[in-house]
Design an enzyme around this catalytic site. Structure first.
Site, PDB file in Angstrom:
ATOM      1  N   GLU A  29       0.848  -1.192   0.000  1.00  0.00           N
ATOM      2  CA  GLU A  29       0.000   0.000   0.000  1.00  0.00           C
ATOM      3  C   GLU A  29       0.882   1.240   0.000  1.00  0.00           C
ATOM      4  O   GLU A  29       1.683   1.437   0.918  1.00  0.00           O
ATOM      5  CB  GLU A  29      -0.893  -0.009   1.235  1.00  0.00           C
ATOM      6  CG  GLU A  29      -1.853  -1.197   1.250  1.00  0.00           C
ATOM      7  CD  GLU A  29      -2.311  -1.555   2.657  1.00  0.00           C
ATOM      8  OE1 GLU A  29      -2.172  -0.726   3.557  1.00  0.00           O
ATOM      9  OE2 GLU A  29      -2.799  -2.684   2.836  1.00  0.00           O
ATOM     10  N   GLU A  71      -4.775  -6.717   2.534  1.00  0.00           N
ATOM     11  CA  GLU A  71      -3.556  -7.467   2.849  1.00  0.00           C
ATOM     12  C   GLU A  71      -3.647  -8.917   2.390  1.00  0.00           C
ATOM     13  O   GLU A  71      -2.671  -9.490   1.905  1.00  0.00           O
ATOM     14  CB  GLU A  71      -3.259  -7.405   4.351  1.00  0.00           C
ATOM     15  CG  GLU A  71      -2.744  -6.069   4.843  1.00  0.00           C
ATOM     16  CD  GLU A  71      -3.839  -5.026   5.024  1.00  0.00           C
ATOM     17  OE1 GLU A  71      -5.023  -5.389   4.904  1.00  0.00           O
ATOM     18  OE2 GLU A  71      -3.515  -3.852   5.259  1.00  0.00           O
ATOM     19  N   PHE A  94       2.081  -1.496   8.983  1.00  0.00           N
ATOM     20  CA  PHE A  94       2.135  -1.864  10.398  1.00  0.00           C
ATOM     21  C   PHE A  94       1.958  -3.385  10.537  1.00  0.00           C
ATOM     22  O   PHE A  94       1.027  -3.949   9.954  1.00  0.00           O
ATOM     23  CB  PHE A  94       1.035  -1.149  11.178  1.00  0.00           C
ATOM     24  CG  PHE A  94       1.234   0.344  11.239  1.00  0.00           C
ATOM     25  CD1 PHE A  94       1.971   0.924  12.265  1.00  0.00           C
ATOM     26  CD2 PHE A  94       0.696   1.163  10.262  1.00  0.00           C
ATOM     27  CE1 PHE A  94       2.172   2.295  12.311  1.00  0.00           C
ATOM     28  CE2 PHE A  94       0.887   2.538  10.304  1.00  0.00           C
ATOM     29  CZ  PHE A  94       1.633   3.117  11.327  1.00  0.00           C
ATOM     30  N   ASP A  96       0.840  -5.034  12.759  1.00  0.00           N
ATOM     31  CA  ASP A  96      -0.445  -5.373  13.391  1.00  0.00           C
ATOM     32  C   ASP A  96      -1.483  -5.824  12.360  1.00  0.00           C
ATOM     33  O   ASP A  96      -2.405  -6.561  12.683  1.00  0.00           O
ATOM     34  CB  ASP A  96      -0.972  -4.152  14.148  1.00  0.00           C
ATOM     35  CG  ASP A  96       0.106  -3.481  14.975  1.00  0.00           C
ATOM     36  OD1 ASP A  96       0.056  -3.579  16.199  1.00  0.00           O
ATOM     37  OD2 ASP A  96       1.033  -2.890  14.373  1.00  0.00           O
ATOM     38  N   PHE A  97      -1.311  -5.361  11.094  1.00  0.00           N
ATOM     39  CA  PHE A  97      -2.291  -5.724  10.062  1.00  0.00           C
ATOM     40  C   PHE A  97      -2.159  -7.176   9.615  1.00  0.00           C
ATOM     41  O   PHE A  97      -2.911  -7.637   8.762  1.00  0.00           O
ATOM     42  CB  PHE A  97      -2.154  -4.812   8.834  1.00  0.00           C
ATOM     43  CG  PHE A  97      -2.289  -3.336   9.139  1.00  0.00           C
ATOM     44  CD1 PHE A  97      -2.921  -2.903  10.299  1.00  0.00           C
ATOM     45  CD2 PHE A  97      -1.788  -2.387   8.269  1.00  0.00           C
ATOM     46  CE1 PHE A  97      -3.046  -1.551  10.594  1.00  0.00           C
ATOM     47  CE2 PHE A  97      -1.916  -1.030   8.544  1.00  0.00           C
ATOM     48  CZ  PHE A  97      -2.550  -0.609   9.709  1.00  0.00           C
ATOM     49  N   HIS A 140      -1.381  -0.372  16.360  1.00  0.00           N
ATOM     50  CA  HIS A 140      -0.286  -0.006  15.455  1.00  0.00           C
ATOM     51  C   HIS A 140       1.058  -0.031  16.166  1.00  0.00           C
ATOM     52  O   HIS A 140       2.008   0.616  15.729  1.00  0.00           O
ATOM     53  CB  HIS A 140      -0.498   1.407  14.887  1.00  0.00           C
ATOM     54  CG  HIS A 140      -1.772   1.580  14.136  1.00  0.00           C
ATOM     55  ND1 HIS A 140      -2.979   1.734  14.751  1.00  0.00           N
ATOM     56  CD2 HIS A 140      -2.019   1.622  12.803  1.00  0.00           C
ATOM     57  CE1 HIS A 140      -3.930   1.872  13.848  1.00  0.00           C
ATOM     58  NE2 HIS A 140      -3.378   1.797  12.651  1.00  0.00           N
TER      59      HIS A 140
END
Lengths: 342, 380
Positions: A29, A71, A94, A96-97, A140
């Site tokens: 992204e 993702e 991040f 976290d994704f 994040h």
């Protein structure tokens, strides 16, 4: 050789590997930056923190691909591209994704080599930012390297400085297995001397950033700098610390850790990931099993509490390991005395 | 410092910190503060930290404003008794700022002047460390196989009194470019001559170690007018034997442990080879092209596991002063290769020293070299 930031070192590694090998592509992204937005803004960003800036301009849209915010689709596409001959570097932004695409990593890419009888190569690199200290709140700010380390088939890299980042990323791109490459978001502006040339640091070999006789400190990523600073302070008090930067949690250089613990007899582990089932517990178990009789004091862990990462600056600072907490843990292990029970 | 005025300066929170931003003063001028009281928040590239007052007293000035970025050590505030006049504080600030600026300039200048630099010499990009100045004939240092200019770290500065002393990384080594041409001694001697021309040096003392000794001898053979003297430390070219376990082991080792093991061949006292040293060597060995370059040099200079060049005739015909230093327990090139040389060659055999006397017995080597080329300066 010149001073380069962590951000520049990663950019240079990507650029040099893309020049060397036409099969290396970037996906993610906003890695091209601005595409899909206003006109004439391509390459304006170069990723959310500017790490891939300039690469779209040099290598064009066939090798630097902006993806939709899905993702699962682009990590899956990158894994597929890897097994069919490309060397994708996918940016997850991040870490976290990863929750959105863990199946593609955990059940697919990590297992291809094993499930296809060793005939499939998956030269995939997934780059992602990790860590607290950026006031980016609980979704994040996590340090999820233990999650990846747990999964057989993945290699997990956590660079601790610009020099390390460039050499380890080059190794990651040249590796034929899937590699998770985790960049601490607070470190992007840290600078040090980094060779202009390409160089590859092998996986599974720890780096000793300090050598001392009294205590072994094992630290990961950003924590290595804190451990070094604590070691410098402790040296002024006459306490010598060996600081180990494992560089990679999978493979892990167990041999060096065990050797250093055997030399010092004391171990402090600094890990900014959640305290349950993290690298600190893993290494503590390793040393307890393999080198228990060399220990002169209980192993100590400098880790956050078992909570989500707080947003508030004061609480986030309290949450993270710090130089002071490392210094206190080392001092405590030095002061430990066995008391005989009656 | 004036007794009644205490400067408050930008602190250094960590080794990497070089500058900090005033994120926000927590105490206003005119406030009495105690030692340890929170004075100002300072932001660095890594953290924001609260700076506590190092002394007790009256804060008289904020010299640096909120948001201002300043180097470590810069003046940010003034503590002074109420009795101290504003004019005295102004004068103090002016003096401090002038002294600080001068010190910063000198420090930056000194650091810049005493660092290796990259030079484009012909087709080669060479890392060169040029130190010292004076009337003495310059001295050029040529390291050995797999080494770099840091092999002279205990000699370079010590010998740079009254003369320039120039160390450089050979092509294929250290921070220099990795094209080694045919990889022969003649190639490296030619590159050395090109470097001398680039530096506008017509005649120099040459000190070479191991392969660098062979290069020095080859330079004396091909361009004798450029060589004022030869200091040879365990030089290549004086006999066929060479420890190929070291050469091949060094080329192939890509991990700290492997490098550490082969580096132990270099010294008599094995405890000298630490992990950090091995890691430092690996930093250059891991550069793309370094391993291939070393392999090419080894194939060109040591074909079939023997030294390919016989440079004894150079010594027999040399009309420059030559001194030879060799460690008695050298495990790479046997000390017996120092036998049978012309009587004009002064020999220094060092007991209980291995292949790198310039590191293992630096003081003795420096004394020998100083006496040798120092004499030349005195009689010049």
């Amino acid at each position: 050789m010149s001073k380069k930031s962590f951000r520049q070192a990663i950019n240079e590694a990507l650029r040099q590997e893309m020049r060397r090998d036409p099969t290396v592509i970037l996906m993610g992204e906003d890695v091209a930056g601005g595409r899909g937005g206003s006109a004439n803004t391509q390459d304006a960003w170069g990723g959310v923190l500017g790490v891939t800036k300039g690469l779209y301009e040099e290598f064009g849209e066939t090798r630097v691909l902006d993806t939709p915010i899905t993702e699962a689709s682009y990590i899956g596409a990158a894994a597929g591209a890897a097994v069919t001959g490309l060397r994708p570097v996918a940016e997850l932004m991040f870490v976290d994704f990863v929750g959105c695409c863990l199946d593609q990593i955990m059940n697919q890419a990590a297992k291809f080599r094993y499930m296809f009888g060793g005939k499939a190569r998956t030269p995939l690199v997934i780059r992602a930012m990790y860590g607290a200290g950026f006031n980016a709140a609980a979704q994040h700010s996590q340090a999820l390297y233990p999650l990846f380390t747990h999964i057989p088939g993945l290699k997990v890299v956590i660079p601790s400085s610009p020099y390390e980042a460039k050499g380890l990323l080059i190794s990651a791109i040249r590796d034929d297995d899937p590699v998770i490459f985790l960049e601490n978001k607070v470190m992007y502006d840290v600078e040090e001397e980094v060779p202009d040339e390409s160089y590859a640091i092998p996986f599974g070999e720890a780096n000793l950033t300090r050598e001392g006789d009294d205590v072994t400190i094992v630290a990961f990523g950003r924590m290595v700098g804190m451990a070094n600073e604590a070691a410098d302070r402790l040296a002024k008090k006459g306490i010598g610390c060996t600081v180990i930067d494992p560089r990679t949690t999978s493979p892990l250089d167990s041999e060096t850790i065990l050797e250093c613990v055997a030399d010092t007899g004391r171990l402090v582990i600094v890990d900014e990931s959640s305290p349950r089932c993290n690298m600190a517990t893993d290494i503590a178990a390793l040393v307890a099993e393999e080198a228990f009789d060399t220990l002169r004091a209980p192993i100590r862990r400098v880790v956050p509490p078992h909570t989500p990462v707080p947003f508030a600056t004061v609480l986030e600072t309290l949450y993270l390991p710090s130089v002071e907490k490392i210094e206190a843990a080392v001092t405590a292990t030095m002061n430990y005395r066995v008391t005989e029970k009656v | 410092m004036t007794p009644d005025i205490t400067p408050i300066t930008m602190p250094k929170f960590g080794l990497a910190m070089t500058e900090g931003k005033i994120a926000g003063w927590l105490v206003e001028p005119g406030t009495e503060v105690t030692t340890g009281e929170e004075l100002v928040d300072i932001e660095t590239s890594k953290i924001t930290n609260t700076f506590e007052s190092p002394v007790a007293g009256l804060l008289r000035r904020h010299v640096a404003a909120n948001g201002e970025m300043l180097p470590v050590g810069a003046l940010i505030g003034i503590m002074a008794d109420a009795a101290v006049a504003d004019a005295d504080i102004d004068a103090f600030i002016t003096r401090f700022q002038a002294d600080f600026a001068a010190a910063s300039d000198a420090s930056e200048g000194a650091e810049a002047a005493d660092e290796p630099v990259m030079m484009q010499v012909g087709a080669h990009s060479l890392r060169v460390h040029d130190r010292g100045a004076g009337e003495g004939t310059p001295l050029v240092l040529i390291h050995g196989f797999g080494g770099d200019l840091k092999n002279w770290m205990l000699n370079h500065a010590a010998l740079a009194h009254g003369r320039r002393v120039i160390a450089f990384d050979l092509p294929g080594h250290g921070g220099s470019s990795k094209d080694v041409g045919p990889g022969t001694l003649a190639f490296f001697a030619d590159v050395t001559a090109q470097l001398l021309a680039h530096l506008d040096l017509s005649r120099v003392h040459v000190m070479g170690h191991s392969l660098g000794g062979g290069i020095a001898l080859t330079l004396a053979q091909t361009q004798p007018a450029k060589v004022a003297s030869l200091t040879l430390i365990a030089p290549a070219g004086l006999g066929p034997q060479i420890n190929m376990d070291f050469i091949n082991g060094f080329i192939e080792a890509d991990r700290v442990r492997g490098v550490q093991d082969v580096l132990k061949y270099l010294v008599h006292d094995k405890a000298l080879i630490g992990r950090r040293m091995a890691d430092d060597v690996l930093r250059y060995k891991r550069l793309d092209g370094a391993e291939a370059a070393l392999r090419k040099v080894a194939e060109a200079c040591f074909p079939g596991g023997k030294q390919g060049d016989d440079l004894r005739p150079v010594l027999a015909g040399a009309d420059v002063p030559v001194t030879l230093i060799w460690g008695q327990t050298d495990e790479i090139l046997p000390v017996a290769q120092a036998d049978g040389l012309p009587a004009s060659v002064t020999r220094h055999i060092l007991p209980a020293i291995g292949h790198m006397p310039q590191l293992e017995s630096a003081t003795a080597v420096n004394d020998v070299v100083e006496a040798f080329i120092g004499h030349e300066v005195a009689t010049a």
